[in-house]
Design a protein around this motif. Sequence first.
Motif, PDB file in Angstrom:
ATOM      1  N   SER A 162      46.504  -3.218 -18.944  1.00 57.40           N
ATOM      2  CA  SER A 162      46.824  -2.929 -20.344  1.00 57.40           C
ATOM      3  C   SER A 162      46.470  -4.108 -21.240  1.00 57.40           C
ATOM      4  N   THR A 163      46.809  -5.322 -20.790  1.00 54.64           N
ATOM      5  CA  THR A 163      46.511  -6.517 -21.575  1.00 54.64           C
ATOM      6  C   THR A 163      45.004  -6.737 -21.699  1.00 54.64           C
ATOM      7  N   ILE A 164      44.273  -6.510 -20.609  1.00 50.74           N
ATOM      8  CA  ILE A 164      42.816  -6.666 -20.646  1.00 50.74           C
ATOM      9  C   ILE A 164      42.210  -5.687 -21.634  1.00 50.74           C
ATOM     10  N   ALA A 165      42.645  -4.426 -21.585  1.00 57.05           N
ATOM     11  CA  ALA A 165      42.120  -3.410 -22.501  1.00 57.05           C
ATOM     12  C   ALA A 165      42.428  -3.770 -23.951  1.00 57.05           C
ATOM     13  N   ALA A 166      43.635  -4.238 -24.211  1.00 59.61           N
ATOM     14  CA  ALA A 166      44.021  -4.611 -25.579  1.00 59.61           C
ATOM     15  C   ALA A 166      43.167  -5.761 -26.093  1.00 59.61           C
ATOM     16  N   SER A 167      42.861  -6.712 -25.224  1.00 57.39           N
ATOM     17  CA  SER A 167      42.029  -7.849 -25.617  1.00 57.39           C
ATOM     18  C   SER A 167      40.613  -7.402 -25.971  1.00 57.39           C
ATOM     19  N   ILE A 168      40.071  -6.472 -25.199  1.00 53.48           N
ATOM     20  CA  ILE A 168      38.717  -5.965 -25.465  1.00 53.48           C
ATOM     21  C   ILE A 168      38.675  -5.218 -26.792  1.00 53.48           C
ATOM     22  N   ILE A 169      39.677  -4.401 -27.038  1.00 54.39           N
ATOM     23  CA  ILE A 169      39.757  -3.661 -28.305  1.00 54.39           C
ATOM     24  C   ILE A 169      39.868  -4.624 -29.481  1.00 54.39           C
ATOM     25  N   SER A 170      40.658  -5.681 -29.313  1.00 54.53           N
ATOM     26  CA  SER A 170      40.825  -6.672 -30.375  1.00 54.53           C
ATOM     27  C   SER A 170      39.489  -7.331 -30.712  1.00 54.53           C
ATOM     28  N   GLU A 171      38.704  -7.663 -29.685  1.00 48.80           N
ATOM     29  CA  GLU A 171      37.397  -8.276 -29.917  1.00 48.80           C
ATOM     30  C   GLU A 171      36.459  -7.319 -30.651  1.00 48.80           C
ATOM     31  N   MET A 172      36.517  -6.033 -30.314  1.00 48.10           N
ATOM     32  CA  MET A 172      35.649  -5.060 -30.971  1.00 48.10           C
ATOM     33  C   MET A 172      36.060  -4.862 -32.432  1.00 48.10           C
ATOM     34  N   ARG A 173      37.346  -4.908 -32.703  1.00 47.84           N
ATOM     35  CA  ARG A 173      37.811  -4.793 -34.092  1.00 47.84           C
ATOM     36  C   ARG A 173      37.326  -5.984 -34.925  1.00 47.84           C
ATOM     37  N   GLU A 174      37.353  -7.178 -34.324  1.00 47.91           N
ATOM     38  CA  GLU A 174      36.878  -8.364 -35.031  1.00 47.91           C
ATOM     39  C   GLU A 174      35.377  -8.286 -35.300  1.00 47.91           C
ATOM     40  N   ALA A 175      34.627  -7.765 -34.323  1.00 42.81           N
ATOM     41  CA  ALA A 175      33.178  -7.670 -34.481  1.00 42.81           C
ATOM     42  C   ALA A 175      32.770  -6.553 -35.443  1.00 42.81           C
ATOM     43  N   ASP A 176      33.632  -5.553 -35.599  1.00 41.72           N
ATOM     44  CA  ASP A 176      33.316  -4.400 -36.452  1.00 41.72           C
ATOM     45  C   ASP A 176      34.538  -4.076 -37.328  1.00 41.72           C
TER      46      ASP A 176
ATOM     47  N   ILE B 288      34.611  -6.125 -16.721  1.00 41.77           N
ATOM     48  CA  ILE B 288      33.298  -5.518 -16.985  1.00 41.77           C
ATOM     49  C   ILE B 288      33.431  -3.997 -17.064  1.00 41.77           C
ATOM     50  N   VAL B 289      34.213  -3.410 -16.151  1.00 44.14           N
ATOM     51  CA  VAL B 289      34.435  -1.959 -16.160  1.00 44.14           C
ATOM     52  C   VAL B 289      35.055  -1.510 -17.473  1.00 44.14           C
ATOM     53  N   LEU B 290      36.165  -2.159 -17.861  1.00 42.96           N
ATOM     54  CA  LEU B 290      36.859  -1.744 -19.086  1.00 42.96           C
ATOM     55  C   LEU B 290      36.024  -2.034 -20.326  1.00 42.96           C
ATOM     56  N   SER B 291      35.280  -3.127 -20.317  1.00 43.67           N
ATOM     57  CA  SER B 291      34.411  -3.429 -21.463  1.00 43.67           C
ATOM     58  C   SER B 291      33.374  -2.328 -21.653  1.00 43.67           C
ATOM     59  N   ASN B 292      32.727  -1.927 -20.566  1.00 49.00           N
ATOM     60  CA  ASN B 292      31.707  -0.881 -20.664  1.00 49.00           C
ATOM     61  C   ASN B 292      32.304   0.440 -21.132  1.00 49.00           C
ATOM     62  N   LEU B 293      33.440   0.824 -20.575  1.00 46.92           N
ATOM     63  CA  LEU B 293      34.031   2.114 -20.922  1.00 46.92           C
ATOM     64  C   LEU B 293      34.566   2.128 -22.351  1.00 46.92           C
ATOM     65  N   LEU B 294      35.247   1.055 -22.751  1.00 47.30           N
ATOM     66  CA  LEU B 294      35.815   1.006 -24.102  1.00 47.30           C
ATOM     67  C   LEU B 294      34.722   0.837 -25.158  1.00 47.30           C
ATOM     68  N   GLU B 295      33.694   0.058 -24.841  1.00 49.42           N
ATOM     69  CA  GLU B 295      32.584  -0.099 -25.789  1.00 49.42           C
ATOM     70  C   GLU B 295      31.829   1.212 -25.957  1.00 49.42           C
ATOM     71  N   ASN B 296      31.688   1.979 -24.866  1.00 45.96           N
ATOM     72  CA  ASN B 296      31.070   3.302 -24.979  1.00 45.96           C
ATOM     73  C   ASN B 296      31.905   4.204 -25.885  1.00 45.96           C
ATOM     74  N   ALA B 297      33.215   4.191 -25.667  1.00 45.85           N
ATOM     75  CA  ALA B 297      34.096   5.022 -26.488  1.00 45.85           C
ATOM     76  C   ALA B 297      34.018   4.600 -27.955  1.00 45.85           C
ATOM     77  N   TRP B 298      33.966   3.296 -28.187  1.00 44.60           N
ATOM     78  CA  TRP B 298      33.857   2.771 -29.557  1.00 44.60           C
ATOM     79  C   TRP B 298      32.542   3.227 -30.198  1.00 44.60           C
ATOM     80  N   LYS B 299      31.462   3.153 -29.406  1.00 43.96           N
ATOM     81  CA  LYS B 299      30.139   3.515 -29.923  1.00 43.96           C
ATOM     82  C   LYS B 299      30.042   5.010 -30.212  1.00 43.96           C
TER      83      LYS B 299
END
Length: 298
Positions: free
Chosen positions: A136-150, A174-185
């Motif tokens: 959960s913490t890893i996913a939240a961190s990835i989402i936070s980075e994507m919000r900052e970038a966009d 790497i798994v969560l980054s790919n999946l969450l970035e795909n969902a974001w895109k």
Amino acid sequence: SFGTCSRETFSEEDLALMKAVTDQVAAAMIRMSHEKEVLRLSDDMAARNVELESVNRELEAFIYSISHDLRAPLRSIAGFAKILDEDYAKKLDKKGMDYLSRIHRSSEKMTHLIDDLLNLSRISRQEMARTEIDMSTIAASIISEMREADPERSVDVNIMEGLWASADRRLIEIVLSNLLENAWKFTSKKDDALIEFGAIISVEGTVPDVRTEPGGVVESGMSPASRTVYYVKDNGAGFDPNYLGKLFRPFHRLHSDSEFEGTGIGLTIVDRIVRRHGGRVWAEGDIGKGVTVYFTLG
């Protein structure tokens, strides 16, 4: 065989003793035959492992060589395109500038493809170190980075709290980054974009198991019960279910470059990492109705 010169027949007691002895001998012979077969298979497996390691080393060397050989002319193309853009832009008409823009985009895409090839190669040989990690913490961190970038994007993100796993932290990131970035895109064209990360705890029964193999064959069935099934869900562009078999194959994209950027390697990396953990990955979706990607970790 048994024989005697002193009498013509054997008693029932003699026959029972002979049968007991022959049964033991037969069992020993069968066991020896099995042991020989096991040793033969073990030797064959060892030989194949050595051969496979050699092939993997050659493939890795080939990938590095190709990527190195491709980068040099690619840098040259990008460099000359930049010179044209900086020094000759005023001399080019609209069509010329369009061609130049296409050269830029193509060289950038090729660079990303080379990087993805190297990443895929590294995933296969990277050592694993399982620890207890807070998903959960890893996913939240990835989402936070994507919000900052966009920062202009408005996306409703729901992350289930308290999701833990025994896995390699670097690989799972790497798994969560790919999946969450795909969902974001793939939700970028949605005004009410929604992304979820959660898990289904399967206590009894079975859970669906679908994965792709080389050649596009989809292996489907039911996985053993009593496991945690993680998922990343979005309400974005989705995909045609008829092409599910291509979803996890490298460089097979279900959307054109004009719709969404990408190289088609992200889900292949996800599949490779999940398999290394002894798990499975599969997906559900439909055109315009979003995608849910499920995965287990062994």
